[in-house]
Write a protein that holds these residues in place. Structure first.
Motif, short mmCIF file in Angstrom:
data_model
loop_
_atom_site.label_atom_id
_atom_site.label_comp_id
_atom_site.label_asym_id
_atom_site.label_seq_id
_atom_site.Cartn_x
_atom_site.Cartn_y
_atom_site.Cartn_z
N TYR A 1 1.85 6.92 -6.24
CA TYR A 1 0.72 7.65 -7.42
C TYR A 1 1.97 9.03 -6.67
CZ TYR A 1 -3.20 10.78 -7.08
OH TYR A 1 -4.05 11.24 -7.48
N LYS A 2 2.03 9.44 -5.59
CA LYS A 2 2.69 10.77 -5.59
C LYS A 2 3.60 11.45 -6.49
CE LYS A 2 4.79 13.02 -1.47
NZ LYS A 2 5.22 13.33 0.02
N TYR B 1 0.97 3.94 -2.81
CA TYR B 1 0.57 5.85 -2.70
C TYR B 1 2.02 6.08 -2.77
CZ TYR B 1 1.46 9.82 0.17
OH TYR B 1 1.31 11.33 0.80
N LEU B 2 3.27 5.77 -2.96
CA LEU B 2 4.47 6.35 -3.34
C LEU B 2 4.74 6.95 -4.93
CD1 LEU B 2 7.21 5.54 -0.63
CD2 LEU B 2 5.46 7.64 -1.07
N GLY C 1 0.84 -1.05 -0.17
CA GLY C 1 -0.17 0.05 -0.07
C GLY C 1 1.12 1.26 0.04
N LEU C 2 1.91 1.05 0.59
CA LEU C 2 2.89 2.49 0.90
C LEU C 2 3.52 2.39 -0.24
CD1 LEU C 2 4.36 4.31 2.24
CD2 LEU C 2 6.04 2.61 3.14
#
Length: 210
Positions: free
Chosen positions: A98-99, A95-96, A91-92
């Motif tokens: 996507y960021k 997210y990273l 999940g991290l």
């Protein structure tokens, strides 16, 4: 072949049939290409997350035997902690990425774009390394859980002599090495091509900064 690659091809031919392109003309091409690559990496990471969720859910939902085994495994705090930790890491990672995609999409500065590309490369590198380490740890742990939960396997291993125990250790090491090789090749193929393109963009941006 995209517009930037076509321009490179024409430049390499040494032809004057095309107009000279300034840094301001080339940068949007690199920006668009980098954004597209990171977006693809993000979609791949989401697909991987969905894949592992399905792998975890399907056996539990459709196999009574697997459900019983998993319920027994979930009674072990270590197994639960590793499972939760694994999904948190994925999940991290999602997210990273996507960021990184949002950062690349919104920047209009070559230096910031280079920094975003470097961060993306690091995220991929650490994620692949994490998976290799987890494979290295998970196979011995799987044997440990099997030894403690499967009575037949426990009794069989407990009755091993020194030679049989050595064979078990050697086989475990070989299986671990094979899985590590497969996972490494998988990620090399899955992410390697895209990272190679991202690296080319980074090098082109460095030239623009000179």
């Amino acid at each position: 072949m995209d517009e930037l690659e076509l321009l490179k091809k024409d430049w390499n031919k040494g032809t004057n049939a095309f107009k000279n392109y300034s840094d301001s003309d080339i940068y949007p091409m690199l920006h668009k290409k980098s954004s597209s690559i990171v977006k693809t990496l993000f979609y791949i990471s989401v697909a991987e997350l969905v894949f592992w969720l399905l792998i975890s859910y399907v056996p539990y939902a459709f196999s009574d035997k697997m459900r019983a085994r998993l319920d027994e495994s979930y009674e072990n705090p270590l197994f639960v902690a590793l499972t939760v930790f694994g999904f948190l890491i994925i999940g991290l990672f999602v997210y990273l990425l996507y960021k990184s995609h949002k950062s690349i999409s919104s920047t209009d500065n070559a230096k910031k774009l280079m920094e975003s590309i470097l961060r993306t490369r690091k995220v991929i590198k650490y994620y692949v390394l994490y998976n290799l380490v987890m494979i290295f740890i998970s196979i011995p742990l799987s044997l440990y859980f099997e030894f403690n939960q499967n009575t037949d396997f426990h009794d069989q291993v407990a009755a091993f002599d020194a030679t049989q125990m050595t064979v078990l250790v050697v086989v475990t090491i070989l299986v671990t090495a094979i899985f590590l090789g497969i996972i490494w090749l998988f990620y090399k193929l899955l992410y390697g091509i895209l990272l190679k393109r991202l690296n080319r963009n980074y090098n082109e941006l460095k030239k623009l900064e000179v």
